[in-house]
Design an enzyme around this catalytic site. Structure first.
Site, PDB file in Angstrom:
ATOM      1  N   TYR A 125      40.130  45.701  64.459  1.00  8.85           N
ATOM      2  CA  TYR A 125      41.241  46.639  64.365  1.00  8.85           C
ATOM      3  C   TYR A 125      40.682  48.030  64.130  1.00  8.85           C
ATOM      4  CZ  TYR A 125      45.525  48.887  62.644  1.00  8.85           C
ATOM      5  OH  TYR A 125      46.601  49.723  62.471  1.00  8.85           O
TER       6      TYR A 125
ATOM      7  N   ASP B 172      32.971  51.769  63.330  1.00  7.63           N
ATOM      8  CA  ASP B 172      34.213  52.057  62.611  1.00  7.63           C
ATOM      9  C   ASP B 172      34.024  51.564  61.185  1.00  7.63           C
ATOM     10  OD1 ASP B 172      36.662  52.270  61.473  1.00  7.63           O
ATOM     11  OD2 ASP B 172      37.770  51.308  63.107  1.00  7.63           O
TER      12      ASP B 172
ATOM     13  N   LYS C 223      40.055  55.140  54.140  1.00  8.00           N
ATOM     14  CA  LYS C 223      40.160  54.322  52.925  1.00  8.00           C
ATOM     15  C   LYS C 223      39.342  54.887  51.755  1.00  8.00           C
ATOM     16  CE  LYS C 223      42.075  50.620  55.560  1.00  8.00           C
ATOM     17  NZ  LYS C 223      41.797  49.998  56.826  1.00  8.00           N
TER      18      LYS C 223
HETATM   19  C1  LIG Z   1      42.483  50.495  58.169  1.00 10.84           C
HETATM   20  C2  LIG Z   1      41.592  50.632  59.355  1.00 10.84           C
HETATM   21  C3  LIG Z   1      41.802  51.625  60.323  1.00 10.84           C
HETATM   22  C4  LIG Z   1      43.028  52.493  60.321  1.00 10.84           C
HETATM   23  O1  LIG Z   1      43.099  53.321  59.216  1.00 10.84           O
HETATM   24  P1  LIG Z   1      44.563  53.911  58.808  1.00 10.84           P
HETATM   25  O2  LIG Z   1      44.220  54.833  57.681  1.00 10.84           O
HETATM   26  O3  LIG Z   1      45.380  52.739  58.434  1.00 10.84           O
HETATM   27  O4  LIG Z   1      45.085  54.627  59.998  1.00 10.84           O
HETATM   28  C5  LIG Z   1      40.856  51.776  61.306  1.00 10.84           C
HETATM   29  N1  LIG Z   1      39.775  50.999  61.369  1.00 10.84           N
HETATM   30  C6  LIG Z   1      39.538  50.031  60.471  1.00 10.84           C
HETATM   31  C7  LIG Z   1      38.298  49.218  60.558  1.00 10.84           C
HETATM   32  C8  LIG Z   1      40.453  49.801  59.447  1.00 10.84           C
HETATM   33  O5  LIG Z   1      40.254  48.794  58.592  1.00 10.84           O
END
Ligand SMILES: *Cc1c(COP(=O)(O)O)cnc(C)c1O
Length: 430
Positions: free
Chosen positions: A142, A237, A265
């Site tokens: 994701y 990511d 995060k």
């Molecule tokens: C949470 C997440 C996102 C998206 O971040 P948001 O702040 O929710 O837009 C993208 N990549 C990874 C790996 C994530 O866990």
């Protein structure tokens, strides 16, 4: 339950599903969500005054636990000076410098407001830098909700059973190719079939949105080599793994260099922040230096910068907590394995650093197909039993458990006691 239920009844009238992010609706576990009133350390308290040990930790940001004094104080001080100026501030420079200092191979940073925005911008930069359109992502990973990444996506897109989303133009989906996690051959095949057209391979260096799946030995290194061979950029990511696996994130943990790294995060300390980073040569392609446009009214917000800065400083100065986090997570994982085995419940527990997840399946889980073999109804029963015993887990099988520095050995012990009551020999026949 009374107040949460009443609030939820009102919420569904005015917000889709009663929530502002799908997983919070508890649909994957067929329950009514708890409305949270406050949190402190490893504990969250709902509107009905029930206290839980929290293994969601706001989906990762709260690595120091909730309401950490260093972060709270920094935010309180920042608020005194005004909330937003739309002009450069000291905090942005300090946070960017700290990130460059802590994370290997990055020279410049651009702040944005979410992980989604970070990924979306990094992908645009990769396409701008290479002059190519196609992207390779992995089944079950994701990367936020931008169009091109909502193809075979993880997180609640996986739990909801819609592998991609309505409203994604065919054009956006066409340029996204999907490989299998931990399978270099699937990546090689796509790169060869689309020779000279792939701008970037984007990966969660530890997959944490289809449950937790660590990279197989050599997988990330292999991606590095394949990208070099085919002139594609490698994007890590690290919205979850950044500052969680290690102070330097996955690049430091696995000793593999990425061309671009996305953050979110943890770097916001609980405030809405994202960032993307890379070499000076790549990052200076971004406006106003270069032709890749990207902007944000609230980007680098001073209050958010203060929270992120306080949290990262704390992590840098207390780097020993990473060993302690991993140790606590290993105790929890090992305990869960033993309890499940004794009860005859098929369960795999994947764990790396402070991330872990139990899968209700018999075989090993190394990719999305194997993750999807999990018994999601068993997970829902497990979730419900644990919640009743004061343990707040991710309300879906395909999400990670997050540990924080605030979780004590006693909290882990209490969690295992609850699991022992829930995972009995009768569990599967309930
Ligand atoms: C949470 C997440 C996102 C998206 O971040 P948001 O702040 O929710 O837009 C993208 N990549 C990874 C790996 C994530 O866990």
């Amino acid at each position: 339950m009374e107040y949460s239920e009443a609030l939820f009844r009102r919420a569904v009238q005015v917000m889709p599903g009663g929530v502002n992010s799908p997983v919070r609706a508890f649909r994957a576990v067929n329950m009514v969500p708890r409305f949270i009133e406050r949190a402190d350390g490893a504990y969250i308290t709902d509107e009905d005054g029930r206290r839980y040990i929290d293994y969601v930790c706001s989906w990762g940001p709260m690595i120091l636990g909730h309401n950490h004094p260093a972060v709270r104080t920094a935010v309180e001080q920042a608020v005194q000076n005004g909330l937003s100026f739309g002009a450069p501030t000291r905090g942005e420079v300090e946070l960017a410098r700290l990130m460059v200092d802590m994370v290997p191979h990055i020279e410049m940073v651009r702040m944005v407001n979410s992980g989604t925005e970070a990924v979306m911008s990094a992908l645009r930069l990769a396409r701008g830098a290479t002059g190519r359109d196609k992207l390779i992502k992995f089944d079950g990973c994701y990367h936020g909700h931008c169009d091109s990444m909502l193809v075979n996506a993880g997180s609640s897109a996986l739990a909801g059973g819609c592998p991609s989303s309505a409203g994604v133009p065919a054009g956006a989906a066409r340029d996204t190719l999907t490989a299998r996690y931990n399978d270099l051959n699937s990546v090689r095949a796509l790169l060869e079939a689309n020779s000279g057209q792939v701008a970037a391979v984007i990966v969660e260096p530890v997959a944490a949105n289809m449950g937790v799946i660590p990279p197989a030995p050599g997988f990330l290194q292999g991606l590095r080599e394949l990208c070099d061979e085919h002139g594609a950029l490698l994007i890590f990511d690290e919205v979850i793994t950044g500052f969680r696996l290690a102070p330097g994130g996955a690049q430091a943990c696995f000793n593999v260099r990425a061309d671009l790294v996305t953050f979110g995060k943890i770097i916001g300390g609980g405030m809405p922040v994202g960032a993307y980073a890379g070499s000076r040569a790549l990052m200076e392609l971004v406006a106003p230096c270069g032709p890749v446009y990207q902007a944000g009214t609230l980007s680098g917000n001073p209050v958010a910068m203060a929270a992120g800065l306080a949290q990262l400083r704390w992590l840098k100065e207390h780097a020993w907590i990473y060993d302690d986090l991993a140790d606590k997570a290993a105790v929890l994982a090992q305990g869960l394995r033993k309890i499940a085995a004794a009860a005859g419940v098929p369960m795999q527990v994947n764990q790396i650093g402070s991330l872990l997840s139990p899968f209700f399946t018999a075989g090993p889980v190394t990719n999305a197909a194997q993750a999807k073999s999990s018994d999601t109804e068993a997970y829902a029963r497990y979730f419900s039993g644990m919640l009743q015993r004061g343990i707040y887990l991710a309300p879906a099988q395909f999400e990670a458990m997050f540990l924080s520095d605030a979780h004590s050995r006693e909290d882990i012990e209490r969690t295992l006691c609850a699991a022992e009551e829930v995972l009995t020999p009768l569990f599967l026949s309930e």
